[in-house]
Structure formats: C-alpha cells, structure tokens
Design a protein around this motif. Structure first.
Motif, PDB file in Angstrom:
ATOM      1  N   TYR A  74      43.883  45.727  37.072  1.00  0.00           N
ATOM      2  CA  TYR A  74      43.458  44.412  37.610  1.00  0.00           C
ATOM      3  C   TYR A  74      41.887  44.310  37.714  1.00  0.00           C
ATOM      4  O   TYR A  74      41.255  45.156  38.080  1.00  0.00           O
ATOM      5  CB  TYR A  74      44.263  44.069  38.716  1.00  0.00           C
ATOM      6  N   ILE A  75      41.277  43.386  37.043  1.00  0.00           N
ATOM      7  CA  ILE A  75      39.813  43.024  37.126  1.00  0.00           C
ATOM      8  C   ILE A  75      39.187  41.945  37.697  1.00  0.00           C
ATOM      9  O   ILE A  75      39.819  40.533  37.500  1.00  0.00           O
ATOM     10  CB  ILE A  75      39.393  43.000  35.601  1.00  0.00           C
ATOM     11  N   ILE A  76      38.572  41.686  38.670  1.00  0.00           N
ATOM     12  CA  ILE A  76      37.741  40.838  39.242  1.00  0.00           C
ATOM     13  C   ILE A  76      36.189  40.931  38.739  1.00  0.00           C
ATOM     14  O   ILE A  76      35.513  41.462  39.109  1.00  0.00           O
ATOM     15  CB  ILE A  76      37.888  40.809  40.933  1.00  0.00           C
ATOM     16  N   LEU A  77      36.085  39.763  38.358  1.00  0.00           N
ATOM     17  CA  LEU A  77      34.621  39.493  37.772  1.00  0.00           C
ATOM     18  C   LEU A  77      33.576  39.091  39.021  1.00  0.00           C
ATOM     19  O   LEU A  77      34.066  38.058  39.588  1.00  0.00           O
ATOM     20  CB  LEU A  77      34.537  38.431  36.654  1.00  0.00           C
ATOM     21  N   LEU A  78      32.676  39.842  39.292  1.00  0.00           N
ATOM     22  CA  LEU A  78      31.818  39.452  40.271  1.00  0.00           C
ATOM     23  C   LEU A  78      30.576  38.605  39.759  1.00  0.00           C
ATOM     24  O   LEU A  78      30.121  37.756  40.578  1.00  0.00           O
ATOM     25  CB  LEU A  78      31.208  40.860  41.059  1.00  0.00           C
ATOM     26  N   SER A  79      30.025  38.942  38.557  1.00  0.00           N
ATOM     27  CA  SER A  79      29.097  37.997  38.230  1.00  0.00           C
ATOM     28  C   SER A  79      28.995  38.473  36.613  1.00  0.00           C
ATOM     29  O   SER A  79      29.648  39.326  36.183  1.00  0.00           O
ATOM     30  CB  SER A  79      27.536  38.918  38.928  1.00  0.00           C
ATOM     31  N   GLY A  80      28.176  37.387  35.907  1.00  0.00           N
ATOM     32  CA  GLY A  80      28.024  37.454  34.426  1.00  0.00           C
ATOM     33  C   GLY A  80      29.329  36.520  34.036  1.00  0.00           C
ATOM     34  O   GLY A  80      30.000  35.851  34.720  1.00  0.00           O
ATOM     35  N   ARG A  81      29.723  36.823  32.782  1.00  0.00           N
ATOM     36  CA  ARG A  81      30.769  35.977  32.079  1.00  0.00           C
ATOM     37  C   ARG A  81      31.503  37.021  30.945  1.00  0.00           C
ATOM     38  O   ARG A  81      30.712  37.473  30.202  1.00  0.00           O
ATOM     39  CB  ARG A  81      30.114  34.698  31.456  1.00  0.00           C
ATOM     40  N   LEU A  82      32.733  36.872  30.776  1.00  0.00           N
ATOM     41  CA  LEU A  82      33.284  37.626  29.733  1.00  0.00           C
ATOM     42  C   LEU A  82      34.196  36.622  28.727  1.00  0.00           C
ATOM     43  O   LEU A  82      35.001  35.929  29.529  1.00  0.00           O
ATOM     44  CB  LEU A  82      34.321  38.687  30.597  1.00  0.00           C
ATOM     45  N   ARG A  83      34.053  37.216  27.577  1.00  0.00           N
ATOM     46  CA  ARG A  83      35.066  36.267  26.678  1.00  0.00           C
ATOM     47  C   ARG A  83      35.794  37.377  26.142  1.00  0.00           C
ATOM     48  O   ARG A  83      35.580  38.560  25.871  1.00  0.00           O
ATOM     49  CB  ARG A  83      33.948  36.031  25.473  1.00  0.00           C
ATOM     50  N   LEU A  84      37.122  37.442  26.170  1.00  0.00           N
ATOM     51  CA  LEU A  84      38.081  38.465  25.845  1.00  0.00           C
ATOM     52  C   LEU A  84      38.912  38.088  24.662  1.00  0.00           C
ATOM     53  O   LEU A  84      39.224  36.600  24.578  1.00  0.00           O
ATOM     54  CB  LEU A  84      38.941  38.523  26.890  1.00  0.00           C
ATOM     55  N   ASN A  85      39.316  38.692  23.817  1.00  0.00           N
ATOM     56  CA  ASN A  85      40.209  38.203  22.630  1.00  0.00           C
ATOM     57  C   ASN A  85      41.311  39.299  22.405  1.00  0.00           C
ATOM     58  O   ASN A  85      40.906  40.496  21.843  1.00  0.00           O
ATOM     59  CB  ASN A  85      39.435  37.911  21.543  1.00  0.00           C
ATOM     60  N   ASP A  86      42.447  39.067  22.575  1.00  0.00           N
ATOM     61  CA  ASP A  86      43.594  39.679  22.443  1.00  0.00           C
ATOM     62  C   ASP A  86      44.495  39.276  21.013  1.00  0.00           C
ATOM     63  O   ASP A  86      45.843  39.627  21.116  1.00  0.00           O
ATOM     64  CB  ASP A  86      44.579  40.227  23.469  1.00  0.00           C
ATOM     65  N   GLY A  87      43.948  38.419  20.219  1.00  0.00           N
ATOM     66  CA  GLY A  87      44.614  37.619  19.340  1.00  0.00           C
ATOM     67  C   GLY A  87      44.448  36.085  19.998  1.00  0.00           C
ATOM     68  O   GLY A  87      44.734  35.232  19.026  1.00  0.00           O
ATOM     69  N   ALA A  88      44.245  36.009  21.035  1.00  0.00           N
ATOM     70  CA  ALA A  88      43.882  34.607  21.661  1.00  0.00           C
ATOM     71  C   ALA A  88      42.793  34.732  22.748  1.00  0.00           C
ATOM     72  O   ALA A  88      42.391  35.824  23.362  1.00  0.00           O
ATOM     73  CB  ALA A  88      45.089  34.199  22.782  1.00  0.00           C
ATOM     74  N   ALA A  89      41.914  33.747  22.733  1.00  0.00           N
ATOM     75  CA  ALA A  89      40.558  33.760  23.408  1.00  0.00           C
ATOM     76  C   ALA A  89      40.809  33.409  24.560  1.00  0.00           C
ATOM     77  O   ALA A  89      41.491  32.219  25.300  1.00  0.00           O
ATOM     78  CB  ALA A  89      39.704  32.728  22.708  1.00  0.00           C
ATOM     79  N   THR A  90      40.140  34.210  25.742  1.00  0.00           N
ATOM     80  CA  THR A  90      40.345  34.030  27.296  1.00  0.00           C
ATOM     81  C   THR A  90      38.567  34.156  27.675  1.00  0.00           C
ATOM     82  O   THR A  90      37.951  34.991  27.318  1.00  0.00           O
ATOM     83  CB  THR A  90      41.245  34.748  28.002  1.00  0.00           C
ATOM     84  N   ILE A  91      38.185  33.286  28.580  1.00  0.00           N
ATOM     85  CA  ILE A  91      36.934  33.446  29.361  1.00  0.00           C
ATOM     86  C   ILE A  91      37.098  33.487  30.510  1.00  0.00           C
ATOM     87  O   ILE A  91      37.860  32.972  31.262  1.00  0.00           O
ATOM     88  CB  ILE A  91      36.357  31.946  28.920  1.00  0.00           C
ATOM     89  N   ILE A  92      36.482  34.516  31.210  1.00  0.00           N
ATOM     90  CA  ILE A  92      36.322  34.885  32.679  1.00  0.00           C
ATOM     91  C   ILE A  92      35.354  34.438  33.318  1.00  0.00           C
ATOM     92  O   ILE A  92      34.119  35.027  32.790  1.00  0.00           O
ATOM     93  CB  ILE A  92      37.037  36.228  33.011  1.00  0.00           C
ATOM     94  N   GLU A  93      35.127  33.835  34.262  1.00  0.00           N
ATOM     95  CA  GLU A  93      34.049  33.371  35.022  1.00  0.00           C
ATOM     96  C   GLU A  93      33.867  34.235  36.197  1.00  0.00           C
ATOM     97  O   GLU A  93      34.872  34.827  36.679  1.00  0.00           O
ATOM     98  CB  GLU A  93      34.014  31.819  35.459  1.00  0.00           C
ATOM     99  N   PRO A  94      32.671  34.170  36.914  1.00  0.00           N
ATOM    100  CA  PRO A  94      32.755  34.945  38.332  1.00  0.00           C
ATOM    101  C   PRO A  94      33.689  34.343  39.321  1.00  0.00           C
ATOM    102  O   PRO A  94      34.071  33.427  39.388  1.00  0.00           O
ATOM    103  CB  PRO A  94      31.281  34.537  38.708  1.00  0.00           C
ATOM    104  N   SER A  95      34.344  35.362  40.203  1.00  0.00           N
ATOM    105  CA  SER A  95      35.137  35.092  40.903  1.00  0.00           C
ATOM    106  C   SER A  95      36.586  34.568  40.485  1.00  0.00           C
ATOM    107  O   SER A  95      37.396  34.107  41.182  1.00  0.00           O
ATOM    108  CB  SER A  95      34.852  33.968  42.328  1.00  0.00           C
TER     109      SER A  95
END
Length: 246
Positions: A74-95
């Motif tokens: 389980y991952i909580i983003l504190l700062s920055g920005r993550l682009r993830l792709n497991d076959g589908a694209a997901t963007i994770i913003e802070p908090s």
C-alpha cells in the motif's frame, strides 16, 4: 524474494508520524541495492519484527520497472507525481494512494523527485488483475461504529468504502469518515496506516502516557500491540490500510 526485515528496536511507540520519518534522510535502515531504484530507494522504519514493514521511498526523476512480488504493498504519495502502467495507465498525485497486489508487475515514471510511504504485508492469491487506486470520492456506506463499551460520547455515524480486500481477508484498504466521538484505549491486534483527509484526531498511548494530535494531510501508523484512545471533535475522514493477522 523474502520479506524485508526492519531494523530491530527495544520498544516501539504506539503511533509514528510517517511524514516526519520520510523527511529525515538519515532515519531508518537502507534497503540493499539490487540495481532497481523502485526497491533500493527505501529506508525501513524501525519496528518490532512482524509480518508488516513500512518504508520511506525516495525516487529521483526517471523511470523503471517494478517486478511482481509475493507481497501486497500500500503506497501513499507524499510529494512528486507517479505515472504507472500495468497495461492500463494510472496517475498518482500527492496525498493519494494505491495498492500493488501480490503478483502484479508494472512500469513507473517519476516526473520529479518523489517521496512515498510503503506499507508491505504478506500477499496471496487474488482475483485482482492490476493496480488498485484508492478512490476517495467513491460513495461510502454506513459501517459499524466503535463498540458501546469503549465509547465515552454518543454513538457516531460512520461510513466506509473498501477499495481492496485481500483474498485472505487480512488486508483491507479504503476510505472512511465519521461524526465526532471519543473512545477509551483499546488494544490494537492489527497494523493501521492512515492519511487524514479531514479533521484532526488525538491519540493517547495508555502504555506510555504519551499523546499526539494528527491533522488533515498527516500520514501515520498505529502499530500492532499499541493501546490507544481516539478522540475527534469534528467531522473526520481518512484513507486507511489495515493488516489484521488471522
């Protein structure tokens, strides 16, 4: 791959401020360098040995691949920005947060220097086919309030939405809210990591007498073996991850 072992401690506090832990570049123990920044760019929170580890993850701007593991993360983003792709694209913003179920591999890209908190626990066979983004805007349904015998105030109205439940039923991730209440100290037979979305909560550790108040935006964990009270005087909502061993 084996479970990472956190640095040993003589005694652990009931609750830990994880933003403060992540902000201290020297805190915790580094993970051995395996050539993959998604793995080695972590420092482990000191805590008693057990089935759960918590780490601060610090990534420089860049990209890479995260291999599948036998664990649920389980991952909580504190700062920055993550682009993830497991076959589908997901963007994770802070908090915001997401779950990497056991057996799921994915590509990642950090647009800037990125800091996150990772809670890792034993995984298992799951029907989940990919990454799970916690949807804090999903409708919440009424859920059970604290037990009457521990309540020091009138019974609150609580609501919950579950985004992820492991096949074993031991690991649960979602969002929750409640009207005000105060309950006496209870024994925690589980681990719970939280990110407060609204309100503030006061904890008192019945074992040590220490107390802490966490406010909207704070990220913290209550460790298994804690004995803590809970008090909030206004509306409160949170993202949460609970690992409760069977």
């Amino acid at each position: 791959m084996t479970m990472l072992t956190p640095p040993a401690v003589q005694a652990a506090p009931s609750f830990v401020d994880l933003r403060a832990f992540a902000a201290d570049l020297q805190a915790g123990e580094p993970v051995p360098d395996d050539g993959n920044p998604w793995t080695f760019s972590r420092r482990l929170l000191p805590m008693p040995p057990g089935p759960v580890t918590i780490a601060a993850l610090r990534l420089s701007a860049g990209s890479g691949h995260a291999a599948a593991t036998p664990f649920d993360d389980y991952i909580i983003l504190l700062s920055g920005r993550l682009r993830l792709n497991d076959g589908a694209a997901t963007i994770i913003e802070p908090s915001r947060s997401f779950v990497v179920p056991a057996g799921i591999a994915f590509d990642w890209q950090a647009d800037d220097d990125t800091v996150a908190i990772v809670m890792r626990c034993p995984g298992g066979t799951s029907d989940t086919k990919g990454l799970v983004k916690v949807d804090i805007d999903a409708p919440r349904t009424p859920s059970a309030p604290p037990a009457p015998e521990v309540l020091l105030t009138p019974t609150p109205d609580c609501r919950n939405h579950t985004d992820y439940l492991s096949a074993t039923g031991e690991f649960k991730v979602g969002s929750w809210d409640s009207t005000p209440y105060h309950r006496s100290a209870i024994d925690y037979g589980h681990y719970e990591m939280m990110l407060l979305l609204d309100g503030e909560v006061e904890f008192e550790d019945a074992l040590s007498g220490t107390s802490a108040t966490f406010r909207a935006g704070d990220v913290f964990v209550l460790l298994r073996g804690a004995r803590c009270s809970w008090k909030h005087e206004g509306f409160c909502s949170k993202q949460y991850a609970i690992y409760r061993p069977a």
